[in-house]
Structures are given as structure tokens and as C-alpha cells.
Design a protein around this motif. Structure first.
Motif, PDB file in Angstrom:
ATOM      1  N   ARG A  44      19.134 -26.201  63.472  1.00  0.00           N
ATOM      2  CA  ARG A  44      17.887 -26.791  63.954  1.00  0.00           C
ATOM      3  C   ARG A  44      17.980 -28.317  63.864  1.00  0.00           C
ATOM      4  O   ARG A  44      18.458 -28.859  62.882  1.00  0.00           O
ATOM      5  CB  ARG A  44      16.707 -26.282  63.128  1.00  0.00           C
ATOM      6  N   GLU A  59      13.178 -31.032  65.729  1.00  0.00           N
ATOM      7  CA  GLU A  59      12.336 -29.858  65.481  1.00  0.00           C
ATOM      8  C   GLU A  59      11.799 -29.804  64.049  1.00  0.00           C
ATOM      9  O   GLU A  59      10.673 -29.361  63.819  1.00  0.00           O
ATOM     10  CB  GLU A  59      13.160 -28.595  65.777  1.00  0.00           C
TER      11      GLU A  59
ATOM     12  N   GLN B   2      12.042 -24.879  74.909  1.00  0.00           N
ATOM     13  CA  GLN B   2      13.089 -23.921  75.196  1.00  0.00           C
ATOM     14  C   GLN B   2      13.379 -23.069  73.959  1.00  0.00           C
ATOM     15  O   GLN B   2      13.287 -23.554  72.832  1.00  0.00           O
ATOM     16  CB  GLN B   2      14.367 -24.673  75.604  1.00  0.00           C
ATOM     17  N   THR B   3      13.716 -21.830  74.192  1.00  0.00           N
ATOM     18  CA  THR B   3      14.109 -20.936  73.106  1.00  0.00           C
ATOM     19  C   THR B   3      15.383 -20.210  73.492  1.00  0.00           C
ATOM     20  O   THR B   3      15.643 -19.959  74.673  1.00  0.00           O
ATOM     21  CB  THR B   3      13.020 -19.906  72.780  1.00  0.00           C
ATOM     22  N   THR B   5      17.616 -16.780  72.252  1.00  0.00           N
ATOM     23  CA  THR B   5      17.512 -15.562  71.453  1.00  0.00           C
ATOM     24  C   THR B   5      18.830 -14.819  71.421  1.00  0.00           C
ATOM     25  O   THR B   5      19.400 -14.483  72.460  1.00  0.00           O
ATOM     26  CB  THR B   5      16.423 -14.624  72.029  1.00  0.00           C
ATOM     27  N   TYR B  25      17.658 -16.768  77.046  1.00  0.00           N
ATOM     28  CA  TYR B  25      17.008 -18.054  76.810  1.00  0.00           C
ATOM     29  C   TYR B  25      15.769 -18.147  77.686  1.00  0.00           C
ATOM     30  O   TYR B  25      15.609 -17.383  78.645  1.00  0.00           O
ATOM     31  CB  TYR B  25      17.978 -19.201  77.096  1.00  0.00           C
ATOM     32  N   THR B  27      13.393 -21.097  79.638  1.00  0.00           N
ATOM     33  CA  THR B  27      13.237 -22.481  80.035  1.00  0.00           C
ATOM     34  C   THR B  27      12.526 -22.560  81.364  1.00  0.00           C
ATOM     35  O   THR B  27      12.581 -21.621  82.161  1.00  0.00           O
ATOM     36  CB  THR B  27      14.612 -23.182  80.144  1.00  0.00           C
ATOM     37  N   THR B 103      19.521 -26.603  71.561  1.00  0.00           N
ATOM     38  CA  THR B 103      18.705 -25.563  70.937  1.00  0.00           C
ATOM     39  C   THR B 103      19.610 -24.362  70.727  1.00  0.00           C
ATOM     40  O   THR B 103      20.220 -23.862  71.680  1.00  0.00           O
ATOM     41  CB  THR B 103      17.516 -25.180  71.832  1.00  0.00           C
TER      42      THR B 103
END
Lengths: 116, 114
Positions: A44, A59, B2-3, B5, B25, B27, B103
Motif C-alpha cells: 500500500r 493511501e 481503482q481496486t 482483487t 481490477y 477502473t 495499486t
């Protein structure tokens, strides 16, 4: 080929102590980043810098400060260490030109920090 | 925001076999970059492969290849002819924008059985 060098590699602190982690890169990169890695959480972003004299929050910035007085160095400071800051810290750098957007970040070998 | 996984925390593969590591992801960007990083016990972060979103062709690097499905926002890594040295934690990562912040997913631990 030094690349990205982090010092120290290991450190144990007591709660409330302060310390500074140093990141140095010899690739003339504009962008530098500090990440923390915790089990089950991935990496992170803490803070980052897009050039000498500039810094920005990532973050998870709380409890940390950074400085980028020289282009090649990016310092991460803990003013009053807490057990929740026990982690492995990674520094990374990358060339800033947009033409290099597809290039990966170059990582240091990490600093393992334990706070008792 | 944005994530990324990675829903499988662990996987195991027999030496010389093929294994696929999943990543999805989220976005709203149209131009972005995806990476797979390998982290062996030495803790180094080693780039395995990268993919530009604007390229339709899936990236390949020797025994490593990706299946990039832009519409499904999926970016899986296939390792062919698995070797003992492939045992490591693998992270999927996303990057876009001028600051190129990464990320990361939570990672997957791959073990290779001899």
C-alpha cells in the motif's frame, strides 16, 4: 548496478521512538514512492514524490512524513513509532517522462521494521 | 478509486505443469497498465510481465503469459512448465495517470511440488 538502495535493512524500535528510513536511487528517476507491506494486505502506498522538493500523500499516510530534498533521495520518517507501523517498507522509483508510463517501478530490497 | 482483487490466497502446482493465477481490477480509466510482480522469500520485487491496456495482444515473456480481458477487467497470469524457482508470492498491480502510482492486489502464494 546499485539501482534503489534502502537503509537500514532491519530495525527494531520501541513505541514512541523516532527514526528515518533512507531510499537512494542512482538512475536519475523523477518519481519515487514509499510502500508498506503487511501480511494479507499486499503493498500500500504511503507517500510519493514526482520531483525534487515535492511530496504527496498516498493511501496510508497517517503517522509518516517524507522529504525529497535531493532528487536521488527520498526519506520516510516516523516521528513517534507505534506497533501498528510494524511492517516491511519498500521504496520504488521510476522515470517521470510520460513516454515511460508503461515502464515498471524499480524496487529496493525492503526494510523490515518491528516496533515493540 | 481503482481496486485490484486477487481472490485466491494460495495455489499449488506440480513441477512441469501449468498454473493460472487470477486477477480482476476495477477502473473507470481507458488508458492504464497492468503488471505481475514476483516476490520470492528474498523479499525482492521482481517484474514478471506487463500489459498496456490499449494493446489487444496478450503479453508473453518466455514461460509467462497473460490472458487480458479488458471488457471483463480480468488479467490472469499463466505459468507454463512450472519450476521450483517459481515458488513465490505473486502480486497483480495496476497503474494509470501521470503519477503512475501502483495499486496492488493482496497477493497469492504459489507453491511448486517436486
Amino acid at each position: 548496478n546499485a539501482g534503489v538502495t534502502q537503509t537500514p535493512k532491519f530495525r527494531v524500535l520501541k513505541t514512541g521512538q523516532s527514526m528515518t528510513l533512507l531510499c537512494a536511487q542512482d538512475m536519475n528517476h523523477e518519481y519515487m514512492y514509499w510502500y508498506r507491506q503487511d501480511p494479507g494486505m499486499g503493498l500500500r502506498l504511503i507517500h510519493y514524490s514526482v520531483g525534487e522538493g515535492t511530496t504527496a500523500k498516498g493511501e496510508v499516510p497517517d503517522g509518516y512524513n517524507v522529504s525529497r530534498l535531493k532528487k536521488q533521495n527520498f526519506l520516510l520518517g516516523l516521528e513517534s513509532a507505534a506497533p501498528s507501523q510494524t511492517s516491511v517498507y519498500f521504496c520504488a522509483s521510476r522515470k517521470g517522462d510520460r513516454a515511460y508510463d508503461n515502464q515498471p517501478q524499480h524496487f529496493g530490497d525492503g526494510t523490515r521494521l518491528s516496533i515493540l | 478509486a481503482q481496486t485490484v482483487t486477487q481472490s485466491q490466497p494460495e495455489m499449488s502446482v506440480q513441477e512441469a505443469e501449468t498454473v493460472t493465477l487470477s486477477c480482476t481490477y476495477d477502473t473507470s480509466e481507458s488508458d492504464y497498465y497492468l503488471f505481475w510482480y514476483k516476490q520470492p522469500p528474498s523479499r525482492q520485487m521482481i517484474l514478471v510481465i506487463r500489459q498496456e491496456a490499449y494493446k489487444q495482444q496478450n503479453a508473453t515473456e518466455n514461460r509467462f503469459s497473460v490472458n487480458f480481458q479488458k471488457a471483463a477487467k480480468s488479467f490472469s497470469l499463466k505459468i507454463s512448465d512450472s519450476q521450483l524457482g517459481d515458488a513465490a508470492m505473486y502480486f497483480c498491480a495496476y497503474s494509470s495517470g501521470a503519477n503512475s502510482k501502483l495499486t496492488f492486489g493482496k497477493g497469492i502464494t504459489l507453491s511448486v511440488r517436486p
